[in-house]
Structures are given as structure tokens and as C-alpha cells.
Design an enzyme around this catalytic site. Sequence first.
Site, PDB file in Angstrom:
ATOM      1  N   ASP A  15       0.818  -1.223   0.000  1.00  0.00           N
ATOM      2  CA  ASP A  15       0.000   0.000   0.000  1.00  0.00           C
ATOM      3  C   ASP A  15       0.846   1.265   0.000  1.00  0.00           C
ATOM      4  O   ASP A  15       0.664   2.146  -0.835  1.00  0.00           O
ATOM      5  CB  ASP A  15      -0.904   0.046   1.244  1.00  0.00           C
ATOM      6  CG  ASP A  15      -2.149  -0.807   1.080  1.00  0.00           C
ATOM      7  OD1 ASP A  15      -2.417  -1.270  -0.048  1.00  0.00           O
ATOM      8  OD2 ASP A  15      -2.851  -1.011   2.083  1.00  0.00           O
ATOM      9  N   ARG A  96       0.328   5.204  17.054  1.00  0.00           N
ATOM     10  CA  ARG A  96      -0.083   6.183  16.030  1.00  0.00           C
ATOM     11  C   ARG A  96       0.214   7.637  16.406  1.00  0.00           C
ATOM     12  O   ARG A  96       0.735   8.382  15.587  1.00  0.00           O
ATOM     13  CB  ARG A  96      -1.567   6.022  15.669  1.00  0.00           C
ATOM     14  CG  ARG A  96      -1.938   4.667  15.080  1.00  0.00           C
ATOM     15  CD  ARG A  96      -1.029   4.263  13.928  1.00  0.00           C
ATOM     16  NE  ARG A  96      -1.472   3.060  13.268  1.00  0.00           N
ATOM     17  CZ  ARG A  96      -0.834   1.888  13.297  1.00  0.00           C
ATOM     18  NH1 ARG A  96       0.293   1.766  13.987  1.00  0.00           N
ATOM     19  NH2 ARG A  96      -1.283   0.839  12.645  1.00  0.00           N
ATOM     20  N   ASP A 125      -7.249   3.884  13.056  1.00  0.00           N
ATOM     21  CA  ASP A 125      -5.910   4.448  12.869  1.00  0.00           C
ATOM     22  C   ASP A 125      -5.918   5.751  12.067  1.00  0.00           C
ATOM     23  O   ASP A 125      -5.146   6.658  12.328  1.00  0.00           O
ATOM     24  CB  ASP A 125      -4.991   3.409  12.222  1.00  0.00           C
ATOM     25  CG  ASP A 125      -4.667   2.265  13.178  1.00  0.00           C
ATOM     26  OD1 ASP A 125      -4.647   2.509  14.399  1.00  0.00           O
ATOM     27  OD2 ASP A 125      -4.436   1.135  12.709  1.00  0.00           O
ATOM     28  N   SER A 177      -4.778  -8.671   8.501  1.00  0.00           N
ATOM     29  CA  SER A 177      -4.188  -7.358   8.671  1.00  0.00           C
ATOM     30  C   SER A 177      -3.502  -7.358  10.043  1.00  0.00           C
ATOM     31  O   SER A 177      -4.138  -7.629  11.058  1.00  0.00           O
ATOM     32  CB  SER A 177      -5.286  -6.296   8.602  1.00  0.00           C
ATOM     33  OG  SER A 177      -4.782  -5.081   9.086  1.00  0.00           O
TER      34      SER A 177
END
Length: 403
Positions: A15, A96, A125, A177
Site C-alpha cells: 500500500d 499512532r 488508525d 491485517s
Amino acid sequence: MTKERAVLAYSGGLDTSVMIKWLIEMKDVEVIAMVGDVGQKRQDLDYIRQKAIDIGAIDCLVVDMREEFVNDFLTKALAANALYENKYPLVSALSRPLLAKHLVQTAAEYNANFVVHGCTGKGNDQVRFEVGATTLNPDLKVLAPVRDWDLLTREQEMDWAAAHGVPVPTTAAEPYSIDDNVWGRTIECGILEDPWVEPPEDIYELTQSPDMGPDLPQYVVVGFQAGVPCSLDGEPMSFYDIIMRLNEIGGLHGYGRIDMLENRLVGLKSREIYETPGALALIEAHKALEDMTLERDLLHYKLSVEHTWAIQVYYGQWYSPLKQALDAFIASTQPAVTGEVRLKFHKGTCLTVGRRSDYSLYDYGLATYGEQDSFDRSASKGFIDIYGLSVKTWARQQRKLGL
Ligand code: ARG
């Protein structure tokens, strides 16, 4: 004319690799990639760096954030005994805001006016990156290409990558994931989306199955100084190393797996699997030491603060004024949380079996039913009479009402 610049939170995966090219071609910006090391499974960081440059990034920074993660984030999380919905130790929710902080700093250094992340449009996220970054610099603009682009399937993404000279992975797509850092590992998607299906054994990496754990229990003594882990079995050790070691020990004994259906901020419930042996063991030990060293009313009040803290952090509000004020309260409770806790790991469990502290509020004389009893029982009668007076009066009134 000079081009605008964007700083991308880069992982080296498909990605964010496609994203470098996509930003250059579709947004006409210069891309600075940033990789954060928060203690995730070892990757070849030199290789990742070179890959970003080869795809076209003008620079790729690999930043070792491990110390900062432990000192500024995990210390606060542990002091807050942070468990979202009483279960999840906030693994991704903690990394994050740190990544967001470095995105913002790097943007300032490179004169960039965009920060970019690779999160999807239905997770937590994205909120954490964006709210974190814009709280730190309200003038920054955020791009979330995965939310915008029309490369819906992995095949489409791979085709686009191949057509644009972005290296395409040769291995089959990971069916799950996954996110990980020193505080634990998160696994979602694939077969796990059926909440009735037991997670297959092969999704786990940090923990072995509890029934495969050693037959004999293992004892570990964790030392704390003002709420921060500082030793293991009496040997001084960094908080980071203590987590790593407890990940190993807990994992060996099959401790630290969580299977939960959780409420995301965006309003949906999702099925999540976590493996967090070190984090859960430390929270267990830290709570045990607080039980011994915090005054009763403070301990009770702190529980409600912890609940709010975990929700704030899960919701991406790491830099919010409420979260900061809660930190100040929690920090004020920690000086006495100094001492040792003995943990026992066995077949998927981790129990506190001993605790001691120079600042203990446990008074043997007050507690014992033995000879050294120093508790003044004669004071109890008057205490109970007055303590129960209000409800006793109310009970008489209820009787008059026939209720
Ligand atoms: N559900 C967890 C959270 O919101 C884990 C998220 C993991 N993130 C990921 N991109 N796989 O914190």
C-alpha cells in the site's frame, strides 16, 4: 516552480509503496517517506529505505522511536493500567500518535505541507493519525490515499504497481491485517471476521498455545520505581527490555492472547485478536503494586480515570487537553508505586502471587486475626451506627409507604 511536499508514514508494504508513486503521479508532490521503529518485528530497514528511494521518494528517514515510545507513551499507558473495554492494551492506539508527532516534525524540517498515511477509511488508525497530526499542527493538510483511490482489490493495486514500476510482492498476500510493536501484536480480517470461528493457531507469533506451555510454572519478580518497571528478578533492566523478556516468558506459557469483539470509534463492531503477553503481565503486576500502595479512595477514583484515559487514547485523542489533564492526575498517583511483584506464569495464566513495597499501606497489625491484632474493634459499633443511619432512617420511611 517548486513542488509541494508530502511526508508519508511508510511501512515498506504494498500500500504505502504504491502510495509513493501515486502521490508523485496523481498529486504532483515530492515525497519524503518516514519509517518508524516502534519495536515491530525486525524488518530490513536498509532495504525498505532503498525501496522508497527507488520508487521515487526524495528521501526516506528511518527513525528509531523505541525509547520515546517506551518513555513517553508506554510509561503513561502502564500508569493508567490502560485497557480499552477492559481488555485491549491499546497496542496500535499508542503507536499512532507517536508516528503522527514524527510526521509533523519531519514536515516542518522538510517544509512540507502535507502528511500522508496508508490507513483505510473505516478504522481507528486514520482518526489517530489525523487528529494527532492536526492537534500538533492545525495548519497541516492530511492526505489519505487509500480512502480516495479506486484501486479496490489487491489485484488492481498490483496491476497499477506493475504498470508504474513499483516492485510487486512475489509472496502471496497475507490473509490478515497485522500491526505490531513492542507492546504487542494485533491480528484482524480474513476468517477472523466470522465471530463464531475460533482463531486458527497459525495466526499467533508471540504466544504458543496455552496447553503447549511447560508443565512447571515459572516465577518472575518485577521491580517498579514510581510506577515504571525497573528490574526483573532483582536485576536492573530497562523498561523496554523488561517488556521484551516478559513477551518471551508469557509467550512460552501461552499467556497474553485476547479474542474480542470491540467497538471502533467509527461506529462498527469488529473482531480483533491480540497477543500482548508483556503488556498484560506488566499491567497485572502494576495493579497489584497499586493495590498495596495507593490509598483506598484514590485507588477507586483512579479506576474511573483509567477508563476515560483508555477511551480517549483509543479514540485518537492522545494530545487532547482532557487526556493531558488525566495524565497529570495519574502521574500524581505514582511516586509510591515502588516495590516488587511476584508473578507466576503457567498454562495460559499469569497470576500475582506476592507483592512488597517500602511504601506499603498494608498493616499486618490491622489486618491480622492473630495475636498481634492492633485493630480497635470497639470503635466499629459506633462507626456502623452512624454510617448506616441514613439508610436505616430511609428504610423506616419506606415501610410507612408500604414499599
Ligand atoms: N483494532 C485495533 C485498534 O484500533 C487494532 C488496529 C490495528 N491496525 C491495523 N492497521 N491493522 O487499535
